[in-house]
Motif scaffolding. Structure first.
Motif, PDB file in Angstrom:
ATOM      1  N   GLY A 222       5.824  -0.751   6.845  1.00 55.35           N
ATOM      2  CA  GLY A 222       6.621   0.448   7.070  1.00 55.35           C
ATOM      3  C   GLY A 222       5.885   1.748   6.836  1.00 55.35           C
ATOM      4  O   GLY A 222       6.512   2.819   6.747  1.00 55.35           O
ATOM      5  N   PHE A 223       4.538   1.700   6.750  1.00 56.87           N
ATOM      6  CA  PHE A 223       3.759   2.929   6.582  1.00 56.87           C
ATOM      7  C   PHE A 223       3.371   3.495   7.947  1.00 56.87           C
ATOM      8  O   PHE A 223       3.109   2.730   8.882  1.00 56.87           O
ATOM      9  N   PRO A 224       3.288   4.822   8.071  1.00 56.67           N
ATOM     10  CA  PRO A 224       2.946   5.412   9.365  1.00 56.67           C
ATOM     11  C   PRO A 224       1.501   5.166   9.781  1.00 56.67           C
ATOM     12  O   PRO A 224       1.184   5.190  10.971  1.00 56.67           O
ATOM     13  N   ASN A 225       0.622   4.949   8.811  1.00 57.82           N
ATOM     14  CA  ASN A 225      -0.785   4.702   9.137  1.00 57.82           C
ATOM     15  C   ASN A 225      -1.467   4.022   7.955  1.00 57.82           C
ATOM     16  O   ASN A 225      -0.888   3.887   6.859  1.00 57.82           O
ATOM     17  N   ALA A 226      -2.704   3.613   8.186  1.00 63.18           N
ATOM     18  CA  ALA A 226      -3.452   2.858   7.165  1.00 63.18           C
ATOM     19  C   ALA A 226      -3.734   3.710   5.932  1.00 63.18           C
ATOM     20  O   ALA A 226      -3.705   3.204   4.806  1.00 63.18           O
ATOM     21  N   MET A 227      -4.015   5.002   6.122  1.00 64.49           N
ATOM     22  CA  MET A 227      -4.346   5.861   4.985  1.00 64.49           C
ATOM     23  C   MET A 227      -3.192   5.948   3.996  1.00 64.49           C
ATOM     24  O   MET A 227      -3.393   5.937   2.780  1.00 64.49           O
ATOM     25  N   GLU A 228      -1.968   6.027   4.509  1.00 65.37           N
ATOM     26  CA  GLU A 228      -0.804   6.077   3.617  1.00 65.37           C
ATOM     27  C   GLU A 228      -0.632   4.752   2.878  1.00 65.37           C
ATOM     28  O   GLU A 228      -0.248   4.722   1.705  1.00 65.37           O
ATOM     29  N   TYR A 229      -0.912   3.659   3.566  1.00 67.93           N
ATOM     30  CA  TYR A 229      -0.886   2.348   2.915  1.00 67.93           C
ATOM     31  C   TYR A 229      -1.910   2.279   1.790  1.00 67.93           C
ATOM     32  O   TYR A 229      -1.606   1.837   0.672  1.00 67.93           O
ATOM     33  N   TYR A 230      -3.120   2.751   2.045  1.00 65.64           N
ATOM     34  CA  TYR A 230      -4.172   2.711   1.019  1.00 65.64           C
ATOM     35  C   TYR A 230      -3.786   3.533  -0.204  1.00 65.64           C
ATOM     36  O   TYR A 230      -3.996   3.118  -1.345  1.00 65.64           O
ATOM     37  N   LYS A 231      -3.233   4.721   0.040  1.00 66.25           N
ATOM     38  CA  LYS A 231      -2.838   5.580  -1.082  1.00 66.25           C
ATOM     39  C   LYS A 231      -1.794   4.893  -1.956  1.00 66.25           C
ATOM     40  O   LYS A 231      -1.855   4.942  -3.185  1.00 66.25           O
ATOM     41  N   ALA A 232      -0.824   4.261  -1.307  1.00 64.74           N
ATOM     42  CA  ALA A 232       0.279   3.660  -2.054  1.00 64.74           C
ATOM     43  C   ALA A 232      -0.115   2.351  -2.729  1.00 64.74           C
ATOM     44  O   ALA A 232       0.421   2.011  -3.791  1.00 64.74           O
ATOM     45  N   ALA A 233      -1.043   1.605  -2.124  1.00 63.16           N
ATOM     46  CA  ALA A 233      -1.339   0.248  -2.596  1.00 63.16           C
ATOM     47  C   ALA A 233      -2.549   0.168  -3.518  1.00 63.16           C
ATOM     48  O   ALA A 233      -2.908  -0.930  -3.964  1.00 63.16           O
TER      49      ALA A 233
ATOM     50  N   LYS B  58     -14.211  -2.510  14.494  1.00 58.81           N
ATOM     51  CA  LYS B  58     -15.442  -2.398  13.718  1.00 58.81           C
ATOM     52  C   LYS B  58     -15.192  -2.047  12.258  1.00 58.81           C
ATOM     53  O   LYS B  58     -16.134  -1.839  11.497  1.00 58.81           O
ATOM     54  N   SER B  59     -13.928  -1.979  11.859  1.00 59.10           N
ATOM     55  CA  SER B  59     -13.614  -1.667  10.465  1.00 59.10           C
ATOM     56  C   SER B  59     -12.264  -2.242  10.097  1.00 59.10           C
ATOM     57  O   SER B  59     -11.392  -2.426  10.956  1.00 59.10           O
ATOM     58  N   SER B  60     -12.080  -2.531   8.796  1.00 57.65           N
ATOM     59  CA  SER B  60     -10.796  -3.009   8.309  1.00 57.65           C
ATOM     60  C   SER B  60      -9.735  -1.923   8.430  1.00 57.65           C
ATOM     61  O   SER B  60      -8.539  -2.220   8.502  1.00 57.65           O
ATOM     62  N   LEU B  61     -10.149  -0.652   8.454  1.00 57.99           N
ATOM     63  CA  LEU B  61      -9.190   0.431   8.636  1.00 57.99           C
ATOM     64  C   LEU B  61      -8.466   0.283   9.974  1.00 57.99           C
ATOM     65  O   LEU B  61      -7.241   0.465  10.052  1.00 57.99           O
ATOM     66  N   GLU B  62      -9.198  -0.053  11.024  1.00 59.48           N
ATOM     67  CA  GLU B  62      -8.571  -0.253  12.335  1.00 59.48           C
ATOM     68  C   GLU B  62      -7.581  -1.418  12.279  1.00 59.48           C
ATOM     69  O   GLU B  62      -6.492  -1.347  12.865  1.00 59.48           O
ATOM     70  N   PHE B  63      -7.963  -2.483  11.579  1.00 61.01           N
ATOM     71  CA  PHE B  63      -7.079  -3.638  11.437  1.00 61.01           C
ATOM     72  C   PHE B  63      -5.795  -3.242  10.711  1.00 61.01           C
ATOM     73  O   PHE B  63      -4.685  -3.577  11.139  1.00 61.01           O
ATOM     74  N   ASP B  64      -5.946  -2.533   9.595  1.00 62.94           N
ATOM     75  CA  ASP B  64      -4.778  -2.133   8.810  1.00 62.94           C
ATOM     76  C   ASP B  64      -3.912  -1.125   9.573  1.00 62.94           C
ATOM     77  O   ASP B  64      -2.696  -1.086   9.382  1.00 62.94           O
ATOM     78  N   GLU B  65      -4.538  -0.327  10.415  1.00 62.60           N
ATOM     79  CA  GLU B  65      -3.788   0.638  11.234  1.00 62.60           C
ATOM     80  C   GLU B  65      -2.887  -0.099  12.225  1.00 62.60           C
ATOM     81  O   GLU B  65      -1.735   0.303  12.456  1.00 62.60           O
ATOM     82  N   LEU B  66      -3.401  -1.173  12.801  1.00 60.59           N
ATOM     83  CA  LEU B  66      -2.651  -1.909  13.821  1.00 60.59           C
ATOM     84  C   LEU B  66      -1.643  -2.881  13.225  1.00 60.59           C
ATOM     85  O   LEU B  66      -0.511  -2.998  13.713  1.00 60.59           O
ATOM     86  N   TYR B  67      -2.032  -3.585  12.158  1.00 55.93           N
ATOM     87  CA  TYR B  67      -1.202  -4.671  11.629  1.00 55.93           C
ATOM     88  C   TYR B  67      -0.548  -4.352  10.279  1.00 55.93           C
ATOM     89  O   TYR B  67       0.672  -4.378  10.140  1.00 55.93           O
TER      90      TYR B  67
END
Length: 451
Positions: A363-374, A348-357
Protein backbone atom coordinates in the motif's frame (compact mmCIF):
# COMPACT_ATOMS: atom_id res chain seq x y z
CA UNK A 1 23.57 16.77 -6.04
CA UNK A 2 22.12 13.34 -5.22
CA UNK A 3 21.53 12.29 -1.62
CA UNK A 4 24.10 9.53 -1.70
CA UNK A 5 26.88 11.88 -2.83
CA UNK A 6 26.67 13.67 0.51
CA UNK A 7 28.25 10.64 2.17
CA UNK A 8 31.59 8.98 1.48
CA UNK A 9 31.57 6.36 -1.26
CA UNK A 10 33.16 2.97 -0.86
CA UNK A 11 36.72 3.52 -1.99
CA UNK A 12 37.98 0.49 -3.94
CA UNK A 13 41.54 1.62 -3.28
CA UNK A 14 41.09 1.57 0.50
CA UNK A 15 42.65 -1.78 1.18
CA UNK A 16 44.11 -4.00 3.84
CA UNK A 17 43.77 -7.39 5.48
CA UNK A 18 44.56 -6.64 9.13
CA UNK A 19 41.19 -5.72 10.60
CA UNK A 20 40.28 -4.11 13.91
CA UNK A 21 37.16 -4.24 16.08
CA UNK A 22 35.97 -1.03 17.74
CA UNK A 23 33.17 -0.86 20.31
CA UNK A 24 30.93 2.15 19.92
CA UNK A 25 28.92 2.73 23.09
CA UNK A 26 26.49 5.63 23.28
CA UNK A 27 25.83 8.21 25.93
CA UNK A 28 23.47 5.86 27.78
CA UNK A 29 26.22 3.33 28.37
CA UNK A 30 25.70 -0.42 28.23
CA UNK A 31 23.11 -2.60 29.96
CA UNK A 32 24.21 -4.71 32.94
CA UNK A 33 24.03 -8.48 32.50
CA UNK A 34 23.51 -10.86 35.42
CA UNK A 35 26.10 -13.64 35.58
CA UNK A 36 25.14 -17.11 36.80
CA UNK A 37 27.59 -18.33 39.44
CA UNK A 38 28.71 -15.35 41.45
CA UNK A 39 25.53 -13.29 40.90
CA UNK A 40 27.75 -10.46 39.72
CA UNK A 41 26.59 -7.87 37.21
CA UNK A 42 28.73 -6.82 34.27
CA UNK A 43 28.05 -4.26 31.57
CA UNK A 44 27.36 -5.65 28.10
CA UNK A 45 30.46 -4.17 26.49
CA UNK A 46 32.66 -5.30 29.38
CA UNK A 47 31.19 -8.80 29.15
CA UNK A 48 32.32 -8.98 25.52
CA UNK A 49 35.73 -7.52 26.39
CA UNK A 50 36.29 -10.09 29.12
CA UNK A 51 34.70 -13.26 27.78
CA UNK A 52 34.59 -12.90 23.98
CA UNK A 53 38.18 -11.99 23.06
CA UNK A 54 37.52 -12.23 19.32
CA UNK A 55 35.17 -9.27 19.63
CA UNK A 56 36.77 -7.24 22.41
CA UNK A 57 37.37 -3.56 21.85
CA UNK A 58 40.60 -3.21 19.85
CA UNK A 59 40.75 -6.90 18.87
CA UNK A 60 42.51 -7.56 15.58
CA UNK A 61 41.82 -10.16 12.92
CA UNK A 62 43.49 -11.23 9.69
CA UNK A 63 41.66 -11.63 6.41
CA UNK A 64 42.87 -13.06 3.13
CA UNK A 65 45.67 -10.91 1.67
CA UNK A 66 44.23 -11.67 -1.77
CA UNK A 67 40.85 -10.18 -0.82
CA UNK A 68 42.16 -6.86 0.38
CA UNK A 69 39.06 -4.68 -0.11
CA UNK A 70 35.43 -5.01 0.91
CA UNK A 71 34.49 -5.21 -2.76
CA UNK A 72 36.83 -8.16 -3.37
CA UNK A 73 35.65 -9.87 -0.18
CA UNK A 74 32.02 -9.56 -1.23
CA UNK A 75 32.58 -10.56 -4.85
CA UNK A 76 34.53 -13.66 -3.85
CA UNK A 77 31.91 -14.76 -1.33
CA UNK A 78 29.25 -14.63 -4.05
CA UNK A 79 31.27 -16.06 -6.93
CA UNK A 80 33.71 -18.64 -5.56
CA UNK A 81 33.14 -22.38 -5.24
CA UNK A 82 32.43 -23.20 -1.59
CA UNK A 83 31.02 -26.67 -2.29
CA UNK A 84 33.79 -28.34 -0.29
CA UNK A 85 33.49 -25.94 2.63
CA UNK A 86 31.10 -26.07 5.59
CA UNK A 87 29.68 -29.57 4.86
CA UNK A 88 26.57 -29.30 7.02
CA UNK A 89 23.50 -31.52 6.56
CA UNK A 90 20.02 -30.07 6.89
CA UNK A 91 16.71 -31.79 7.62
CA UNK A 92 13.83 -29.73 6.27
CA UNK A 93 10.50 -29.09 7.97
CA UNK A 94 7.58 -27.31 6.30
CA UNK A 95 6.29 -24.80 8.85
CA UNK A 96 2.66 -23.72 8.57
CA UNK A 97 1.49 -20.35 9.87
CA UNK A 98 -1.80 -18.89 11.01
CA UNK A 99 -2.42 -17.11 7.68
CA UNK A 100 -2.15 -20.43 5.78
CA UNK A 101 1.29 -19.47 4.52
CA UNK A 102 4.35 -21.66 4.90
CA UNK A 103 8.09 -21.33 5.13
CA UNK A 104 10.73 -23.99 5.65
CA UNK A 105 12.95 -24.64 8.65
CA UNK A 106 16.25 -26.37 7.91
CA UNK A 107 17.46 -28.11 11.07
CA UNK A 108 21.17 -28.79 11.32
CA UNK A 109 21.62 -32.57 11.49
CA UNK A 110 25.11 -33.30 12.80
CA UNK A 111 24.27 -36.99 13.27
CA UNK A 112 23.84 -37.36 9.52
CA UNK A 113 27.57 -36.88 9.01
CA UNK A 114 27.98 -40.31 10.57
CA UNK A 115 24.82 -41.81 9.06
CA UNK A 116 25.90 -40.85 5.53
CA UNK A 117 29.62 -41.50 6.12
CA UNK A 118 30.89 -38.01 5.42
CA UNK A 119 34.61 -37.88 4.55
CA UNK A 120 35.81 -34.55 5.96
CA UNK A 121 38.90 -34.53 3.73
CA UNK A 122 37.07 -34.95 0.41
CA UNK A 123 33.56 -33.91 1.49
CA UNK A 124 32.27 -37.11 -0.09
CA UNK A 125 29.42 -39.05 1.48
CA UNK A 126 27.03 -41.92 0.76
CA UNK A 127 25.03 -40.19 -1.93
CA UNK A 128 23.13 -43.34 -2.86
CA UNK A 129 21.65 -43.76 0.61
CA UNK A 130 21.03 -40.03 0.90
CA UNK A 131 19.29 -40.02 -2.49
CA UNK A 132 17.03 -42.90 -1.45
CA UNK A 133 16.03 -41.10 1.72
CA UNK A 134 15.57 -37.87 -0.19
CA UNK A 135 13.23 -39.56 -2.69
CA UNK A 136 11.23 -41.16 0.11
CA UNK A 137 10.66 -37.86 1.94
CA UNK A 138 10.29 -35.34 -0.88
CA UNK A 139 6.74 -33.88 -1.12
CA UNK A 140 5.11 -34.01 -4.53
CA UNK A 141 5.33 -30.82 -6.55
CA UNK A 142 8.06 -29.20 -4.46
CA UNK A 143 11.42 -28.13 -5.98
CA UNK A 144 14.52 -30.28 -5.66
CA UNK A 145 16.63 -29.16 -2.70
CA UNK A 146 20.20 -27.97 -2.42
CA UNK A 147 23.03 -30.49 -1.75
CA UNK A 148 23.02 -32.28 1.63
CA UNK A 149 19.47 -31.12 2.32
CA UNK A 150 16.36 -33.29 2.41
CA UNK A 151 12.99 -33.37 4.11
CA UNK A 152 12.74 -35.01 7.50
CA UNK A 153 10.94 -38.29 8.01
CA UNK A 154 8.17 -38.26 10.60
CA UNK A 155 10.27 -40.01 13.23
CA UNK A 156 13.24 -37.71 12.50
CA UNK A 157 11.06 -34.66 12.98
CA UNK A 158 9.87 -36.06 16.29
CA UNK A 159 13.49 -36.55 17.35
CA UNK A 160 14.26 -32.94 16.41
CA UNK A 161 11.34 -31.78 18.51
CA UNK A 162 12.56 -33.73 21.52
CA UNK A 163 15.86 -31.86 21.69
CA UNK A 164 15.76 -29.30 24.51
CA UNK A 165 19.15 -27.67 24.01
CA UNK A 166 19.25 -23.88 23.68
CA UNK A 167 18.09 -23.02 20.17
CA UNK A 168 19.73 -20.58 17.74
CA UNK A 169 17.54 -19.43 14.84
CA UNK A 170 19.40 -18.09 11.79
CA UNK A 171 17.74 -15.61 9.42
CA UNK A 172 19.33 -15.34 5.97
CA UNK A 173 19.78 -12.48 3.53
CA UNK A 174 17.68 -11.23 0.62
CA UNK A 175 16.49 -14.11 -1.60
CA UNK A 176 19.07 -16.38 0.06
CA UNK A 177 18.67 -19.38 2.35
CA UNK A 178 20.33 -22.15 4.31
CA UNK A 179 22.45 -23.12 1.30
CA UNK A 180 24.46 -19.89 1.26
CA UNK A 181 28.14 -20.31 2.22
CA UNK A 182 27.96 -17.70 4.98
CA UNK A 183 24.85 -19.33 6.48
CA UNK A 184 26.43 -22.79 6.35
CA UNK A 185 29.57 -21.37 7.96
CA UNK A 186 27.50 -19.80 10.73
CA UNK A 187 25.47 -22.96 11.31
CA UNK A 188 28.60 -25.09 11.45
CA UNK A 189 30.35 -22.78 13.91
CA UNK A 190 27.30 -22.58 16.17
CA UNK A 191 26.93 -26.36 16.27
CA UNK A 192 30.61 -27.13 16.86
CA UNK A 193 30.44 -26.88 20.66
CA UNK A 194 27.46 -29.23 20.88
CA UNK A 195 25.79 -26.66 23.10
CA UNK A 196 23.06 -25.53 20.70
CA UNK A 197 20.36 -26.83 18.46
CA UNK A 198 20.59 -24.80 15.22
CA UNK A 199 17.93 -24.07 12.62
CA UNK A 200 17.77 -21.81 9.56
CA UNK A 201 14.35 -20.25 8.99
CA UNK A 202 14.03 -19.89 5.22
CA UNK A 203 11.80 -16.97 4.27
CA UNK A 204 8.71 -17.72 2.19
CA UNK A 205 9.67 -18.57 -1.38
CA UNK A 206 13.41 -18.77 -0.64
CA UNK A 207 15.80 -21.75 -0.61
CA UNK A 208 13.53 -23.67 -2.99
CA UNK A 209 10.50 -23.27 -0.82
CA UNK A 210 7.02 -22.66 -2.18
CA UNK A 211 4.77 -19.67 -1.68
CA UNK A 212 1.23 -20.72 -0.71
CA UNK A 213 -0.31 -17.28 -0.22
CA UNK A 214 -0.03 -14.12 -2.28
CA UNK A 215 2.39 -12.56 0.20
CA UNK A 216 6.03 -12.04 -0.70
CA UNK A 217 8.42 -11.48 2.18
CA UNK A 218 9.31 -7.88 3.02
CA UNK A 219 11.25 -6.06 5.72
CA UNK A 220 7.89 -5.84 7.51
CA UNK A 221 7.53 -9.60 7.39
CA UNK A 222 8.15 -10.34 11.07
CA UNK A 223 5.08 -12.48 11.74
CA UNK A 224 6.81 -15.73 10.78
CA UNK A 225 9.71 -15.05 13.14
CA UNK A 226 7.22 -14.25 15.89
CA UNK A 227 5.11 -17.40 15.38
CA UNK A 228 8.11 -19.69 15.00
CA UNK A 229 9.82 -18.45 18.15
CA UNK A 230 6.57 -18.65 20.10
CA UNK A 231 6.07 -22.23 18.94
CA UNK A 232 9.54 -23.19 20.08
CA UNK A 233 9.12 -21.41 23.41
CA UNK A 234 5.87 -23.24 24.08
CA UNK A 235 7.55 -26.54 23.28
CA UNK A 236 10.26 -26.04 25.94
CA UNK A 237 9.39 -23.00 28.09
CA UNK A 238 12.62 -23.13 30.10
CA UNK A 239 15.19 -23.33 27.35
CA UNK A 240 16.94 -20.27 25.98
CA UNK A 241 16.24 -18.99 22.50
CA UNK A 242 18.66 -16.93 20.42
CA UNK A 243 18.50 -15.43 16.93
CA UNK A 244 21.01 -14.06 14.46
CA UNK A 245 20.14 -12.19 11.27
CA UNK A 246 22.37 -11.64 8.24
CA UNK A 247 21.90 -8.64 5.92
CA UNK A 248 18.18 -8.38 5.05
CA UNK A 249 17.51 -11.07 7.66
CA UNK A 250 19.14 -8.72 10.15
CA UNK A 251 16.68 -6.01 9.09
CA UNK A 252 13.76 -8.35 9.69
CA UNK A 253 15.22 -9.39 13.05
CA UNK A 254 15.80 -5.77 14.05
CA UNK A 255 12.21 -4.91 13.19
CA UNK A 256 10.93 -7.93 15.12
CA UNK A 257 12.99 -7.05 18.21
CA UNK A 258 11.78 -3.46 18.11
CA UNK A 259 8.15 -4.48 17.69
CA UNK A 260 8.23 -7.06 20.47
CA UNK A 261 10.18 -5.09 23.05
CA UNK A 262 9.95 -6.90 26.40
CA UNK A 263 7.64 -9.59 24.96
CA UNK A 264 10.33 -11.33 22.91
CA UNK A 265 11.26 -14.81 24.19
CA UNK A 266 14.85 -14.32 22.98
CA UNK A 267 17.65 -14.19 25.55
CA UNK A 268 20.06 -12.49 23.12
CA UNK A 269 20.38 -11.65 19.45
CA UNK A 270 23.02 -10.69 16.89
CA UNK A 271 22.97 -8.92 13.53
CA UNK A 272 25.61 -9.09 10.83
CA UNK A 273 25.85 -6.40 8.12
CA UNK A 274 22.38 -4.99 8.73
CA UNK A 275 21.35 -2.20 6.33
CA UNK A 276 19.76 -0.29 9.20
CA UNK A 277 18.43 2.44 6.94
CA UNK A 278 17.07 0.77 3.81
CA UNK A 279 16.70 4.08 2.03
CA UNK A 280 20.42 4.84 2.33
CA UNK A 281 21.33 1.34 1.16
CA UNK A 282 18.97 1.60 -1.81
CA UNK A 283 20.47 4.93 -2.82
CA UNK A 284 23.95 3.50 -2.59
CA UNK A 285 23.01 0.47 -4.68
CA UNK A 286 21.55 2.69 -7.39
CA UNK A 287 23.91 5.67 -7.39
CA UNK A 288 27.32 4.48 -6.16
CA UNK A 289 29.16 3.26 -9.26
CA UNK A 290 30.90 0.30 -7.65
CA UNK A 291 27.88 -0.96 -5.73
CA UNK A 292 25.55 -0.47 -8.69
CA UNK A 293 27.85 -2.08 -11.23
CA UNK A 294 28.98 -5.09 -9.22
CA UNK A 295 26.06 -6.07 -7.01
CA UNK A 296 22.75 -4.36 -7.67
CA UNK A 297 21.63 -6.26 -10.77
CA UNK A 298 22.34 -9.67 -9.23
CA UNK A 299 20.12 -8.89 -6.25
CA UNK A 300 17.29 -7.76 -8.54
CA UNK A 301 17.51 -10.93 -10.58
CA UNK A 302 17.49 -13.15 -7.48
CA UNK A 303 14.23 -11.48 -6.45
CA UNK A 304 12.76 -11.77 -9.93
CA UNK A 305 13.49 -15.50 -10.02
CA UNK A 306 11.63 -15.88 -6.73
CA UNK A 307 8.57 -14.37 -8.40
CA UNK A 308 9.04 -16.42 -11.56
CA UNK A 309 9.17 -19.82 -9.86
CA UNK A 310 6.10 -18.95 -7.78
CA UNK A 311 3.96 -17.39 -10.52
CA UNK A 312 1.53 -20.29 -10.29
CA UNK A 313 0.52 -19.02 -6.87
CA UNK A 314 1.30 -15.31 -7.10
CA UNK A 315 -0.51 -14.96 -10.41
CA UNK A 316 -3.85 -16.09 -8.97
CA UNK A 317 -6.15 -13.03 -8.78
CA UNK A 318 -6.65 -11.98 -5.19
CA UNK A 319 -9.85 -13.41 -3.71
CA UNK A 320 -10.47 -15.88 -6.57
CA UNK A 321 -9.86 -18.86 -4.30
CA UNK A 322 -11.52 -19.47 -0.91
CA UNK A 323 -8.13 -19.85 0.81
CA UNK A 324 -6.97 -16.50 -0.60
CA UNK A 325 -9.31 -13.84 0.81
CA UNK A 326 -8.62 -10.25 -0.24
CA UNK A 327 -6.01 -8.64 2.01
CA UNK A 328 -5.12 -5.45 0.16
CA UNK A 329 -7.82 -3.28 -1.38
CA UNK A 330 -5.61 -1.84 -4.07
CA UNK A 331 -5.83 -2.52 -7.83
CA UNK A 332 -2.03 -2.55 -8.01
CA UNK A 333 -2.08 -5.76 -5.96
CA UNK A 334 -2.78 -7.49 -9.26
CA UNK A 335 0.81 -6.85 -10.28
CA UNK A 336 1.93 -10.47 -10.67
CA UNK A 337 1.26 -10.64 -14.40
CA UNK A 338 3.30 -12.17 -17.24
CA UNK A 339 3.86 -8.65 -18.61
CA UNK A 340 5.33 -7.41 -15.32
CA UNK A 341 7.52 -10.50 -15.05
CA UNK A 342 8.99 -9.76 -18.47
CA UNK A 343 9.64 -6.19 -17.33
CA UNK A 344 11.25 -7.37 -14.09
CA UNK A 345 13.74 -9.56 -15.94
CA UNK A 346 15.42 -6.40 -17.22
CA UNK A 347 15.69 -4.76 -13.80
CA UNK A 348 19.12 -3.64 -12.66
CA UNK A 349 18.33 -2.84 -9.03
CA UNK A 350 16.20 -4.08 -6.14
CA UNK A 351 14.69 -0.58 -6.03
CA UNK A 352 13.01 -1.25 -9.39
CA UNK A 353 11.72 -4.58 -8.07
CA UNK A 354 10.33 -2.99 -4.91
CA UNK A 355 8.78 -0.18 -6.97
CA UNK A 356 6.86 -2.69 -9.10
CA UNK A 357 6.01 -5.40 -6.56
CA UNK A 358 6.78 -4.77 -2.88
CA UNK A 359 5.60 -1.20 -2.33
CA UNK A 360 2.20 -1.60 -4.07
CA UNK A 361 1.54 -4.88 -2.24
CA UNK A 362 2.00 -3.06 1.06
CA UNK A 363 0.00 0.00 0.00
CA UNK A 364 2.96 2.38 -0.38
CA UNK A 365 3.03 4.83 -3.30
CA UNK A 366 6.64 3.99 -4.15
CA UNK A 367 9.70 2.05 -3.00
CA UNK A 368 11.28 5.02 -1.20
CA UNK A 369 8.29 5.36 1.12
CA UNK A 370 8.44 1.63 1.81
CA UNK A 371 12.15 1.88 2.68
CA UNK A 372 11.57 4.79 5.05
CA UNK A 373 8.80 2.98 6.89
CA UNK A 374 10.39 -0.48 6.98
CA UNK A 375 13.92 0.41 8.13
CA UNK A 376 14.92 -1.23 11.40
CA UNK A 377 16.65 1.99 12.49
CA UNK A 378 13.20 3.37 13.30
CA UNK A 379 12.60 0.57 15.83
CA UNK A 380 16.04 0.22 17.40
CA UNK A 381 15.14 2.34 20.41
CA UNK A 382 12.54 -0.22 21.58
CA UNK A 383 14.83 -3.25 21.40
CA UNK A 384 14.95 -4.81 24.89
CA UNK A 385 17.02 -7.93 24.15
CA UNK A 386 20.83 -7.75 24.45
CA UNK A 387 21.83 -7.45 20.81
CA UNK A 388 25.30 -7.68 19.29
CA UNK A 389 25.71 -5.63 16.10
CA UNK A 390 28.57 -6.19 13.63
CA UNK A 391 28.96 -3.89 10.63
CA UNK A 392 31.96 -3.16 8.45
CA UNK A 393 32.91 0.26 7.17
CA UNK A 394 33.97 -1.19 3.81
CA UNK A 395 30.64 -2.94 3.17
CA UNK A 396 29.76 -2.12 -0.48
CA UNK A 397 26.09 -3.05 -0.01
CA UNK A 398 25.33 -1.30 3.28
CA UNK A 399 27.94 1.46 3.09
CA UNK A 400 29.63 3.42 5.90
CA UNK A 401 26.97 6.13 6.02
CA UNK A 402 24.31 4.42 8.12
CA UNK A 403 22.92 6.39 11.12
CA UNK A 404 24.79 4.32 13.68
CA UNK A 405 24.54 7.10 16.28
CA UNK A 406 20.93 6.02 16.78
CA UNK A 407 22.02 2.41 17.30
CA UNK A 408 24.55 3.52 19.91
CA UNK A 409 21.92 5.21 22.07
CA UNK A 410 20.25 1.96 23.11
CA UNK A 411 22.23 0.44 26.04
CA UNK A 412 20.98 -3.03 25.11
CA UNK A 413 22.72 -2.82 21.74
CA UNK A 414 26.49 -3.23 21.45
CA UNK A 415 27.79 -1.93 18.13
CA UNK A 416 31.03 -3.62 17.05
CA UNK A 417 32.43 -1.66 14.13
CA UNK A 418 35.07 -3.25 11.94
CA UNK A 419 37.17 -1.44 9.38
CA UNK A 420 37.35 -4.44 7.01
CA UNK A 421 35.17 -7.40 6.03
CA UNK A 422 32.92 -6.43 3.14
CA UNK A 423 29.31 -7.57 3.07
CA UNK A 424 28.86 -10.77 5.11
CA UNK A 425 32.27 -12.06 4.04
CA UNK A 426 35.18 -11.53 6.48
CA UNK A 427 37.05 -14.34 4.69
CA UNK A 428 40.51 -15.35 5.93
CA UNK A 429 43.29 -17.06 3.97
CA UNK A 430 41.48 -20.42 4.28
CA UNK A 431 38.15 -18.93 3.15
CA UNK A 432 36.70 -19.28 6.63
CA UNK A 433 34.62 -16.41 7.95
CA UNK A 434 35.97 -14.53 10.96
CA UNK A 435 32.52 -13.05 11.62
CA UNK A 436 30.65 -16.36 11.93
CA UNK A 437 33.26 -17.66 14.38
CA UNK A 438 32.94 -14.46 16.40
CA UNK A 439 29.13 -14.70 16.55
CA UNK A 440 29.31 -18.35 17.62
CA UNK A 441 31.80 -17.43 20.35
CA UNK A 442 29.47 -14.68 21.58
CA UNK A 443 26.42 -16.93 21.86
CA UNK A 444 28.44 -19.72 23.49
CA UNK A 445 29.77 -17.45 26.22
CA UNK A 446 26.44 -15.71 26.69
CA UNK A 447 24.64 -19.02 27.14
CA UNK A 448 27.34 -20.36 29.44
CA UNK A 449 27.66 -17.35 31.72
CA UNK A 450 24.57 -15.12 31.64
CA UNK A 451 21.40 -15.84 33.61
Amino acid sequence: MSEVSKWPAINPFHWGYNGTVSHVVGENGSIKLNLKDNKEQVEFDEFVNKYVPTLKNGAQFKLSPYLFTGILQTLYLNAADFSKKFPVFYGREIVKFSDNGVCTADWLMDSWKKDYKLDQSTMGFDKKKFGEDEKETHPEGWPRLQPRTRYLKDNELENVREVDLPLVVILHGLAGGSHEPIIRSLAENLSRSGRFQVVVLNTRGCARSKITTRNLFTAYHTMDIREFLQREKERYPNRKLYAVGCSFGATMLGNYLGEEGDKSPLSAAATLCNPWDLLLSALRMTEDWWSKTLFSKNIAQFLTRTVQVNMGELGVPNGSRPDHPPTVKNPSYYMFTPENLIKAKSFKSSLEFDELYTAPALGFPNAMEYYKAASSISRVDTIRVPTLVINSRDDPVVGPDQPYSIVEKNPRVLYCRTDLGGHLAYLDKDNNSWATKAIAEFFTKFDELVV
